[in-house]
Design a protein around this motif. Structure first.
Motif, PDB file in Angstrom:
ATOM      1  N   GLY A  54       0.778  -1.230   0.000  1.00  0.00           N
ATOM      2  CA  GLY A  54       0.000   0.000   0.000  1.00  0.00           C
ATOM      3  C   GLY A  54       0.805   1.274   0.000  1.00  0.00           C
ATOM      4  N   PRO A  55       0.185   2.375   0.456  1.00  0.00           N
ATOM      5  CA  PRO A  55       0.816   3.688   0.390  1.00  0.00           C
ATOM      6  C   PRO A  55       1.928   3.867   1.421  1.00  0.00           C
ATOM      7  CG  PRO A  55      -1.322   3.852   1.425  1.00  0.00           C
ATOM      8  CD  PRO A  55      -1.171   2.428   0.977  1.00  0.00           C
ATOM      9  N   TYR A  56       2.727   4.895   1.188  1.00  0.00           N
ATOM     10  CA  TYR A  56       3.763   5.276   2.152  1.00  0.00           C
ATOM     11  C   TYR A  56       3.101   5.842   3.401  1.00  0.00           C
ATOM     12  CZ  TYR A  56       6.975   5.056  -1.837  1.00  0.00           C
ATOM     13  OH  TYR A  56       7.697   4.660  -2.915  1.00  0.00           O
ATOM     14  N   ALA A  57       3.792   5.779   4.511  1.00  0.00           N
ATOM     15  CA  ALA A  57       3.268   6.323   5.761  1.00  0.00           C
ATOM     16  C   ALA A  57       3.002   7.821   5.635  1.00  0.00           C
ATOM     17  CB  ALA A  57       4.232   6.041   6.905  1.00  0.00           C
ATOM     18  N   SER A  58       3.865   8.534   4.933  1.00  0.00           N
ATOM     19  CA  SER A  58       3.665   9.978   4.751  1.00  0.00           C
ATOM     20  C   SER A  58       2.396  10.263   3.948  1.00  0.00           C
ATOM     21  CB  SER A  58       4.874  10.606   4.067  1.00  0.00           C
ATOM     22  OG  SER A  58       5.111  10.003   2.816  1.00  0.00           O
ATOM     23  N   GLU A  59       2.055   9.387   2.993  1.00  0.00           N
ATOM     24  CA  GLU A  59       0.832   9.562   2.210  1.00  0.00           C
ATOM     25  C   GLU A  59      -0.400   9.336   3.075  1.00  0.00           C
ATOM     26  OE1 GLU A  59       2.358   8.253  -2.213  1.00  0.00           O
ATOM     27  OE2 GLU A  59       1.781   6.666  -0.813  1.00  0.00           O
ATOM     28  N   VAL A  60      -0.344   8.366   3.958  1.00  0.00           N
ATOM     29  CA  VAL A  60      -1.463   8.110   4.871  1.00  0.00           C
ATOM     30  C   VAL A  60      -1.595   9.260   5.863  1.00  0.00           C
ATOM     31  CG1 VAL A  60      -2.363   6.557   6.642  1.00  0.00           C
ATOM     32  CG2 VAL A  60      -1.334   5.618   4.575  1.00  0.00           C
ATOM     33  N   ALA A  61      -0.461   9.774   6.338  1.00  0.00           N
ATOM     34  CA  ALA A  61      -0.496  10.914   7.256  1.00  0.00           C
ATOM     35  C   ALA A  61      -1.159  12.113   6.581  1.00  0.00           C
ATOM     36  CB  ALA A  61       0.910  11.260   7.721  1.00  0.00           C
ATOM     37  N   ALA A  62      -0.799  12.388   5.334  1.00  0.00           N
ATOM     38  CA  ALA A  62      -1.406  13.505   4.597  1.00  0.00           C
ATOM     39  C   ALA A  62      -2.905  13.284   4.423  1.00  0.00           C
ATOM     40  CB  ALA A  62      -0.724  13.669   3.246  1.00  0.00           C
ATOM     41  N   LEU A  63      -3.304  12.055   4.136  1.00  0.00           N
ATOM     42  CA  LEU A  63      -4.725  11.725   4.007  1.00  0.00           C
ATOM     43  C   LEU A  63      -5.451  11.999   5.321  1.00  0.00           C
ATOM     44  CD1 LEU A  63      -7.145  10.156   2.561  1.00  0.00           C
ATOM     45  CD2 LEU A  63      -6.264   8.186   3.811  1.00  0.00           C
ATOM     46  N   LEU A  64      -4.866  11.596   6.432  1.00  0.00           N
ATOM     47  CA  LEU A  64      -5.508  11.783   7.730  1.00  0.00           C
ATOM     48  C   LEU A  64      -5.593  13.256   8.108  1.00  0.00           C
ATOM     49  CD1 LEU A  64      -4.039   8.768   9.691  1.00  0.00           C
ATOM     50  CD2 LEU A  64      -6.356   9.043   8.820  1.00  0.00           C
ATOM     51  N   VAL A  65      -4.567  14.040   7.782  1.00  0.00           N
ATOM     52  CA  VAL A  65      -4.621  15.475   8.056  1.00  0.00           C
ATOM     53  C   VAL A  65      -5.778  16.097   7.282  1.00  0.00           C
ATOM     54  CG1 VAL A  65      -3.405  17.668   7.691  1.00  0.00           C
ATOM     55  CG2 VAL A  65      -2.208  15.721   8.721  1.00  0.00           C
ATOM     56  N   GLY A  82       7.348  13.053   7.912  1.00  0.00           N
ATOM     57  CA  GLY A  82       7.082  11.628   7.742  1.00  0.00           C
ATOM     58  C   GLY A  82       7.879  11.096   6.568  1.00  0.00           C
ATOM     59  N   GLY A  83       8.083   9.810   6.540  1.00  0.00           N
ATOM     60  CA  GLY A  83       8.811   9.181   5.451  1.00  0.00           C
ATOM     61  C   GLY A  83       8.011   8.058   4.838  1.00  0.00           C
ATOM     62  N   SER A  84       8.677   7.251   4.043  1.00  0.00           N
ATOM     63  CA  SER A  84       7.971   6.151   3.392  1.00  0.00           C
ATOM     64  C   SER A  84       7.564   5.067   4.390  1.00  0.00           C
ATOM     65  CB  SER A  84       8.824   5.549   2.287  1.00  0.00           C
ATOM     66  OG  SER A  84      10.015   5.024   2.823  1.00  0.00           O
ATOM     67  N   ALA A  85       8.371   4.838   5.413  1.00  0.00           N
ATOM     68  CA  ALA A  85       8.094   3.750   6.348  1.00  0.00           C
ATOM     69  C   ALA A  85       7.382   4.186   7.624  1.00  0.00           C
ATOM     70  CB  ALA A  85       9.388   3.039   6.716  1.00  0.00           C
ATOM     71  N   SER A  86       7.527   5.457   8.027  1.00  0.00           N
ATOM     72  CA  SER A  86       6.893   5.861   9.279  1.00  0.00           C
ATOM     73  C   SER A  86       6.514   7.337   9.269  1.00  0.00           C
ATOM     74  CB  SER A  86       7.815   5.577  10.468  1.00  0.00           C
ATOM     75  OG  SER A  86       8.970   6.386  10.383  1.00  0.00           O
ATOM     76  N   ALA A  87       5.520   7.647  10.070  1.00  0.00           N
ATOM     77  CA  ALA A  87       5.063   9.025  10.254  1.00  0.00           C
ATOM     78  C   ALA A  87       4.372   9.096  11.605  1.00  0.00           C
ATOM     79  CB  ALA A  87       4.109   9.439   9.139  1.00  0.00           C
ATOM     80  N   VAL A  88       4.353  10.285  12.181  1.00  0.00           N
ATOM     81  CA  VAL A  88       3.719  10.485  13.478  1.00  0.00           C
ATOM     82  C   VAL A  88       2.754  11.655  13.363  1.00  0.00           C
ATOM     83  CG1 VAL A  88       4.096  10.983  15.920  1.00  0.00           C
ATOM     84  CG2 VAL A  88       5.759   9.598  14.672  1.00  0.00           C
ATOM     85  N   ASP A 102       7.154  -2.537   3.791  1.00  0.00           N
ATOM     86  CA  ASP A 102       7.275  -2.767   2.342  1.00  0.00           C
ATOM     87  C   ASP A 102       6.252  -1.954   1.540  1.00  0.00           C
ATOM     88  OD1 ASP A 102       9.299  -4.620   2.818  1.00  0.00           O
ATOM     89  OD2 ASP A 102       7.864  -6.263   2.989  1.00  0.00           O
ATOM     90  N   PRO A 103       6.156  -0.639   1.785  1.00  0.00           N
ATOM     91  CA  PRO A 103       5.171   0.163   1.046  1.00  0.00           C
ATOM     92  C   PRO A 103       5.578   0.335  -0.413  1.00  0.00           C
ATOM     93  CG  PRO A 103       6.587   1.609   2.293  1.00  0.00           C
ATOM     94  CD  PRO A 103       6.977   0.191   2.667  1.00  0.00           C
ATOM     95  N   MET A 104       4.579   0.541  -1.249  1.00  0.00           N
ATOM     96  CA  MET A 104       4.814   0.766  -2.675  1.00  0.00           C
ATOM     97  C   MET A 104       4.564   2.218  -3.059  1.00  0.00           C
ATOM     98  SD  MET A 104       3.089  -2.572  -4.382  1.00  0.00           S
ATOM     99  CE  MET A 104       1.558  -2.464  -3.476  1.00  0.00           C
ATOM    100  N   GLY A 105       3.793   2.916  -2.292  1.00  0.00           N
ATOM    101  CA  GLY A 105       3.415   4.282  -2.643  1.00  0.00           C
ATOM    102  C   GLY A 105       2.193   4.272  -3.541  1.00  0.00           C
ATOM    103  N   ARG A 106       1.402   5.318  -3.455  1.00  0.00           N
ATOM    104  CA  ARG A 106       0.155   5.379  -4.218  1.00  0.00           C
ATOM    105  C   ARG A 106       0.381   5.370  -5.722  1.00  0.00           C
ATOM    106  NH1 ARG A 106      -3.862   9.548  -1.198  1.00  0.00           N
ATOM    107  NH2 ARG A 106      -5.440   7.959  -1.335  1.00  0.00           N
ATOM    108  N   ALA A 107       1.393   6.087  -6.199  1.00  0.00           N
ATOM    109  CA  ALA A 107       1.633   6.152  -7.649  1.00  0.00           C
ATOM    110  C   ALA A 107       1.983   4.775  -8.204  1.00  0.00           C
ATOM    111  CB  ALA A 107       2.748   7.145  -7.955  1.00  0.00           C
ATOM    112  N   ARG A 108       2.803   4.046  -7.500  1.00  0.00           N
ATOM    113  CA  ARG A 108       3.201   2.716  -7.972  1.00  0.00           C
ATOM    114  C   ARG A 108       2.047   1.724  -7.898  1.00  0.00           C
ATOM    115  NH1 ARG A 108       7.870  -0.587  -5.226  1.00  0.00           N
ATOM    116  NH2 ARG A 108       7.367  -2.580  -6.147  1.00  0.00           N
ATOM    117  N   VAL A 109       1.221   1.850  -6.870  1.00  0.00           N
ATOM    118  CA  VAL A 109       0.053   0.975  -6.739  1.00  0.00           C
ATOM    119  C   VAL A 109      -0.900   1.203  -7.905  1.00  0.00           C
ATOM    120  CG1 VAL A 109      -2.040   0.587  -5.392  1.00  0.00           C
ATOM    121  CG2 VAL A 109       0.161   0.672  -4.248  1.00  0.00           C
ATOM    122  N   ARG A 110      -1.131   2.479  -8.249  1.00  0.00           N
ATOM    123  CA  ARG A 110      -2.049   2.797  -9.353  1.00  0.00           C
ATOM    124  C   ARG A 110      -1.517   2.310 -10.694  1.00  0.00           C
ATOM    125  NH1 ARG A 110      -2.726   8.659  -7.002  1.00  0.00           N
ATOM    126  NH2 ARG A 110      -4.410   8.261  -5.541  1.00  0.00           N
ATOM    127  N   ALA A 111      -0.198   2.288 -10.847  1.00  0.00           N
ATOM    128  CA  ALA A 111       0.416   1.899 -12.119  1.00  0.00           C
ATOM    129  C   ALA A 111       0.601   0.390 -12.245  1.00  0.00           C
ATOM    130  CB  ALA A 111       1.773   2.582 -12.265  1.00  0.00           C
TER     131      ALA A 111
END
Length: 140
Positions: A54-65, A82-88, A102-111
């Motif tokens: 799934g997405p990077y931790a930073s992408e999930v953090a941005a979604l939650l904000v 935040g980074g790819s593996a962790s965010a607070v 083992d995140p893939m990031g949203r762009a890679r998941v979509r592709a």
């Protein structure tokens, strides 16, 4: 239940968890791309959320904000970068530690070819010579 379970602080902690989980549930792509989504309360009364792929931790953090809160204001703020593996995050005064394994990031998941998405499966406006995904689902 102990006295701590009934305290206003404990109630706020569970309300924050509910808001975070509701925000994640509205994002179908997050739910569809993550495996092994787990959460638990840490010793310091913070919440830990972990997933695979799934997405990077930073992408999930941005979604939650963006999503966790009320229409006029967000109740979530990042605590440091935040980074790819962790965010607070801080949500309503409660610390949330996000961890992606083992995140893939949203762009890679979509592709990713062959990735099945519910939104695409239910899209009846896309016409091709092949059977539609929704026809496959319904056996038509």
């Amino acid at each position: 239940m102990g006295d701590d379970e009934l305290s206003p602080t404990s109630a706020r902690r569970y309300e924050a968890l509910g808001r975070v989980m509701a925000a994640l549930a509205t994002e179908a792509e997050f739910i569809e791309t993550c495996r092994d989504l787990t959460w638990w309360c840490g010793a310091d009364q913070s919440w830990h959320i972990e997933w695979r792929d799934g997405p990077y931790a930073s992408e999930v953090a941005a979604l939650l904000v963006e999503q966790a809160g009320e229409p006029d204001r967000s109740l979530a703020t990042p605590v440091g970068p935040g980074g790819s593996a962790s965010a607070v995050l801080d949500v309503m005064g409660v610390r949330f530690e996000l961890r992606a394994i083992d995140p893939m990031g949203r762009a890679r998941v979509r592709a990713r070819p062959g990735f099945w998405r519910l939104a695409e499966a239910l899209d009846t406006t896309r016409r091709t010579n092949a059977r539609q995904p929704w026809e496959e689902l319904l056996g038509g």
